[in-house]
Design an enzyme around this catalytic site. Structure first.
Site, mmCIF file in Angstrom:
data_model
loop_
_atom_site.group_PDB
_atom_site.id
_atom_site.type_symbol
_atom_site.label_atom_id
_atom_site.label_comp_id
_atom_site.label_asym_id
_atom_site.label_seq_id
_atom_site.Cartn_x
_atom_site.Cartn_y
_atom_site.Cartn_z
ATOM 1 N N ASN A 8 0.884 -1.161 0.000
ATOM 2 C CA ASN A 8 0.000 0.000 0.000
ATOM 3 C C ASN A 8 0.924 1.213 0.000
ATOM 4 O O ASN A 8 1.564 1.508 1.007
ATOM 5 C CB ASN A 8 -0.901 0.014 1.238
ATOM 6 C CG ASN A 8 -1.822 1.212 1.275
ATOM 7 O OD1 ASN A 8 -1.663 2.174 0.527
ATOM 8 N ND2 ASN A 8 -2.787 1.163 2.164
ATOM 9 N N ARG A 10 0.490 4.216 0.324
ATOM 10 C CA ARG A 10 0.155 5.266 1.298
ATOM 11 C C ARG A 10 0.698 4.944 2.687
ATOM 12 O O ARG A 10 0.669 5.790 3.577
ATOM 13 C CB ARG A 10 -1.354 5.463 1.349
ATOM 14 C CG ARG A 10 -1.900 6.025 0.043
ATOM 15 C CD ARG A 10 -3.381 6.220 0.075
ATOM 16 N NE ARG A 10 -3.768 7.027 1.232
ATOM 17 C CZ ARG A 10 -4.998 7.149 1.657
ATOM 18 N NH1 ARG A 10 -5.981 6.529 1.047
ATOM 19 N NH2 ARG A 10 -5.274 7.892 2.706
ATOM 20 N N CYS A 11 1.190 3.737 2.882
ATOM 21 C CA CYS A 11 1.673 3.284 4.194
ATOM 22 C C CYS A 11 3.187 3.455 4.281
ATOM 23 O O CYS A 11 3.928 2.924 3.454
ATOM 24 C CB CYS A 11 1.283 1.818 4.388
ATOM 25 S SG CYS A 11 2.032 1.043 5.827
ATOM 26 N N SER A 12 3.653 4.160 5.296
ATOM 27 C CA SER A 12 5.091 4.400 5.443
ATOM 28 C C SER A 12 5.865 3.104 5.670
ATOM 29 O O SER A 12 6.986 2.953 5.168
ATOM 30 C CB SER A 12 5.361 5.383 6.579
ATOM 31 O OG SER A 12 4.937 4.859 7.820
ATOM 32 N N ARG A 15 6.190 1.438 2.273
ATOM 33 C CA ARG A 15 7.181 2.131 1.434
ATOM 34 C C ARG A 15 8.597 1.814 1.900
ATOM 35 O O ARG A 15 9.490 1.576 1.081
ATOM 36 C CB ARG A 15 6.937 3.643 1.453
ATOM 37 C CG ARG A 15 5.688 4.079 0.725
ATOM 38 C CD ARG A 15 5.634 5.590 0.522
ATOM 39 N NE ARG A 15 5.869 6.370 1.721
ATOM 40 C CZ ARG A 15 4.929 6.774 2.570
ATOM 41 N NH1 ARG A 15 3.653 6.455 2.349
ATOM 42 N NH2 ARG A 15 5.243 7.501 3.627
#
Length: 118
Positions: A8, A10-12, A15
């Site tokens: 995802n 949007r998830c740190s 990433r």
């Protein structure tokens, strides 16, 4: 080495896990699981690779989980995997699978992925 990351962007944590994989020289297959939802069979397979029940792959703080009126028995992996397929936002992230070795890790913390890297 064949890695797949259920990602995802949007998830740190997701990433960072992807960054660690790429920094090791490996380019994984990226599954944007909110857009390309894994099948119930894939979810059960991932749980088996992790050595955990499907219930342990749930993000229980998500509204979709907390407010669910159709949640099956948490001990029924098959039913729960089907439910997760219909509600992918509750799937823990990121999950990285090494299809060559049959192992998988949850990237929380992201450094967990080092167990799969060369």
């Amino acid at each position: 080495m064949a890695l797949t990351i259920y990602h995802n962007p949007r998830c740190s944590k997701s990433r960072k896990t992807l960054e660690i994989i790429r920094d090791s020289g490996v380019e994984p297959t990226i599954v944007l699981y909110l857009e390309n939802t894994p099948s119930a069979a894939d979810i059960v397979d991932v749980a088996n690779r992790l050595g955990t029940p499907v219930a342990d792959l749930l993000r229980r703080s998500e509204n979709a989980f907390r407010e669910a009126t159709d949640l099956p028995d948490l001990g029924d992996d098959a039913a729960l995997a089907s439910w997760v397929e219909a509600h992918p936002i509750v799937l823990e992230r990121p999950i990285v699978v090494d299809t060559d070795s049959g192992r998988a890790v949850v990237g929380r913390p992201p450094e967990n992925v080092n167990a799969l890297l060369p």
